[in-house]
Scaffold this active site. Structure first.
Site, short mmCIF file in Angstrom:
data_model
loop_
_atom_site.label_atom_id
_atom_site.label_comp_id
_atom_site.label_asym_id
_atom_site.label_seq_id
_atom_site.Cartn_x
_atom_site.Cartn_y
_atom_site.Cartn_z
N LEU A 44 25.44 72.66 -61.59
CA LEU A 44 24.15 72.09 -61.00
C LEU A 44 23.63 71.74 -62.82
O LEU A 44 23.78 72.71 -63.72
CB LEU A 44 23.65 73.07 -60.69
CG LEU A 44 23.67 73.21 -59.12
CD1 LEU A 44 22.99 74.70 -58.47
CD2 LEU A 44 23.23 72.01 -58.42
N ASP A 45 22.95 70.75 -62.75
CA ASP A 45 22.22 70.49 -64.21
C ASP A 45 21.28 71.65 -64.36
O ASP A 45 20.85 72.57 -63.55
CB ASP A 45 21.00 69.36 -63.94
CG ASP A 45 21.86 68.19 -63.70
OD1 ASP A 45 22.83 67.92 -64.06
OD2 ASP A 45 21.19 67.07 -62.89
N ALA A 46 21.04 71.68 -65.66
CA ALA A 46 20.34 72.79 -66.19
C ALA A 46 18.93 72.97 -65.33
O ALA A 46 18.51 74.29 -65.11
CB ALA A 46 19.90 72.89 -67.69
N SER A 48 18.60 71.89 -62.45
CA SER A 48 18.54 72.09 -61.08
C SER A 48 18.74 73.54 -60.61
O SER A 48 19.18 74.37 -61.63
CB SER A 48 19.61 71.28 -60.57
OG SER A 48 19.57 69.77 -60.69
#
Length: 205
Positions: A44-46, A48
């Protein structure tokens, strides 16, 4: 013996345990005694949040995300402004997003619905206030291009303001609080992900 965990990844944290060259928190900073060899299944993106699977089993990523059979992932997404039925249908039908440079990709049909705001979310600095028009969407996709969901809602003119992954197949985030970790039984982990569990071969003497 391999071990399996479900994590509710907090906002502003990388989906990795080491190799961080940025001043952003990593998974190892969570208050949990993770076993040696643990890694995240997918990322997951930072910025997100939500469901992240962790395991010491190096085969899971290939089985889940790189196999022939697609596996569902559901996200709750806050976007700016009110989403019309027409825009919602565009999402469902598929939209054209940029992969990188001059490479584009048309997303396959997906499940997309307007939902009430999730209950019990931790407020973050800079969050949209109730007075600012916004919409919460539930989006289920079966593939995962880089930042795909964010690009999908951007393509219909509704920038993403918050993104939370709430399930992968039949493993759900549920009431697990941000930063919370739950260990799962191996057989149940594979069953809920709908992937075939092949136990490691035992070498004879």
């Amino acid at each position: 013996m391999n071990r399996y965990f479900v994590l509710n990844k907090p906002y502003n944290m990388l989906s990795q345990f080491k190799g961080n060259e940025q001043e952003i928190r990593m998974l190892g900073e969570l208050d949990f005694d993770f076993p040696e060899g643990i890694h995240a299944v997918g990322r997951l993106d930072a910025t997100s949040e939500g469901l992240l699977l962790l395991t010491t089993n190096k085969r899971v990523t290939n089985l889940l995300f790189q196999g022939k059979e697609p596996h569902s992932r559901t996200y709750h997404v806050m976007v700016r402004n009110n989403v019309s039925d027409e825009k919602l249908q565009q999402l469902r039908n598929g939209v054209r997003i940029r992969i990188s440079g001059d490479e584009y990709y048309t997303t396959p049909p997906c499940e997309a619905n307007i939902i009430p705001a999730p209950v019990g979310l931790v407020k973050r600095e800079g969050d949209i206030t109730r007075e600012v028009p916004h919409t919460w969407l539930s989006i289920t996709i079966f593939e995962g291009k880089f930042r795909q969901v964010r690009k999908m809602v951007q393509a219909i003119g509704h920038p993403c303001k918050r993104l939370i992954r709430v399930s992968i197949e039949d493993i759900h985030l549920g009431s697990l609080e941000a930063g919370g970790v739950k260990e799962m039984d191996e057989t149940e982990f594979f069953r809920l992900l709908k992937i075939v569990f092949v136990p490691p071969a035992v070498s004879g003497k």
